[in-house]
Write an enzyme that holds these catalytic residues in place. Structure first.
Site: not given
Ligand code: PLP
Length: 407
Positions: A140, A225, A254
């Site tokens: 994700f 990520d 976040k």
């Molecule tokens: N990357 C990871 C690992 C995430 O868990 C998330 C969101 O849950 C994102 C990217 C995307 O972040 P955003 O919702 O701020 O676009």
């Protein structure tokens, strides 16, 4: 106006892209949330790990309001006195040399998936438009069209094609599969060090070290990520530090915005990020002084309050208490630091139902993929607050067991 009125009004103006619990929140302070009817809840989910400092942390609110009264937004058409200090702090904490500021996590990921092929064409010598990025199954990384193009979750993609080509998914935690998937056109392996939305999936010990070796051997960028796993959540400032490796790129988001506003970063080395030239990338709000001021304060708090250490200690306590729960529903308890998933046997119990019932016991959290209940409380939470949340969870499970007649 009662709870149902707000829910009904929202449904009229907002398509149901989420399935929220039926509470209408109104106020938050520290680890606690209040709904419009005055009910108080422990936040055990923190906006998918974004509210690591608790709600309305006074230092973050002060940084936000003081900067808002001075200068909030200029765009990158001009320099500000906030951007360099923020990026310097991000670089010195993570060990990288440069960073591109964005807003949401998805934009940080989008930045990474633009930088990697640029490096592939200009440095690695991949033929034009042939670059490939390897990702993990059940990943994700966000919701943009390119990002969902490399999701392996059919509902994330349905009816949104044509999708972006150039991505290949391999099983998570499998170093051999990575090595087999690499071709001369592979520019990067983009992966979460612990998969969050997939259900808090912790890879086998040593996997990070192995993928680092494989990426180096084949001249492939390792991009992590850490939008959820970064900034203390797993008991280290960054999850890659659990195996003492250094990736080539890192995405943060976040908690970087202190739970107050969206702030994300793509960090990397100078030899990689200096390939990004005027016109290649940007964002009106990325790196705005308000975001930078809050980001600086978030980094300071993380360090001064040793929140990574707190996550390690309180996470270990929470994990051991969860493992003590004697319930035939539970298949596995897993996680790292204050990021824990309780996985139920499929078909026996529904994670959403558990969360729905827990709210009556004063604790809010959310399931992921129906069978997993996640716990990602603020890193500032106290042991007593954790005990309160654990009791709510335990009592909920026993209640469901009793009502379903399971011995
Ligand atoms: N990357 C990871 C690992 C995430 O868990 C998330 C969101 O849950 C994102 C990217 C995307 O972040 P955003 O919702 O701020 O676009």
């Amino acid at each position: 106006m009662n709870t149902q009125d707000f829910i009904t009004r929202e449904a009229l103006v907002s398509p149901s892209t989420y399935t929220p619990l039926p509470v209408v929140l109104h106020e938050g302070k520290g680890s606690w949330l209040w709904d419009i009817e005055g009910n108080k809840y422990l936040d055990m989910m923190t906006a998918y790990s974004a509210v690591s400092f608790g709600h309305s942390h006074p230092r973050l609110v002060r940084a936000l309001t003081e900067q808002a009264q001075k200068l909030a937004l200029t765009s990158r058409a001009f320099h500000t006195d906030q951007l360099a200090p923020f990026l310097e702090m991000a670089c010195s904490l993570s060990g990288f040399e440069m960073a591109i500021p964005m807003n949401t996590g998805a934009e940080g990921v989008e930045t990474a998936v633009k930088v990697a092929p640029r490096w592939g064409y200009e440095v690695k010598g991949i033929p034009d438009n042939q670059a490939e990025i390897i990702v993990a199954e059940n990943n994700f990384h966000g919701r943009t069209t390119t990002i969902i193009s490399f999701s392996t979750e059919p509902i994330y993609q349905k009816d949104f094609g044509p999708l972006t080509p150039g991505f290949k998914a391999i099983p998570f935690g499998n170093a051999k599969a990575l090595e087999e998937a690499i071709t001369p056109n592979t520019c990067a392996f983009l992966v979460e060090p612990i998969q969050g939305e997939a259900g808090i999936i912790v890879p086998p010990r040593g996997w990070l070290k192995k993928i680092r070796e494989i990426c180096s051997k084949h001249n492939v960028l390792l991009i992590l990520d850490e939008v959820q796993s970064g900034l203390g959540r797993t008991g280290k400032m960054f999850a890659f530090q659990h195996e003492n490796i250094m990736p080539d790129g890192l995405i943060l988001g976040k908690a970087l915005g202190g739970g107050l506003l969206p702030v994300s970063l793509f960090l990397s080395r100078k030899d990689i990020l200096s390939l990004m030239t005027p016109g290649s990338h940007g964002s009106t709000f990325g790196g705005n002084p308000l975001a930078c001021a809050v980001g600086i304060e978030a980094f300071s708090l993380l360090q001064e309050e040793h929140l990574d250490q707190r996550a390690k200690e309180l996470g270990a306590y929470m994990m051991s208490e969860l493992k003590k729960i004697d319930s035939s529903f539970i298949r596995e308890v897993r996680g790292k630091g204050l990021w824990i998933g309780v996985d139920f046997h499929k078909g026996l119990i529904n994670g959403w139902e558990v969360c729905e019932r827990m709210r009556f016991k004063g604790a809010l959290t959310k399931d992921t993929h129906e069978t997993v209940v996640r716990f990602a409380p603020p890193l500032t939470i106290t042991k007593e607050e954790i005990d309160f949340g654990l009791k709510a969870f335990r009592d909920t499970l026993y209640e469901i067991e009793q009502s379903s007649g399971i011995p």
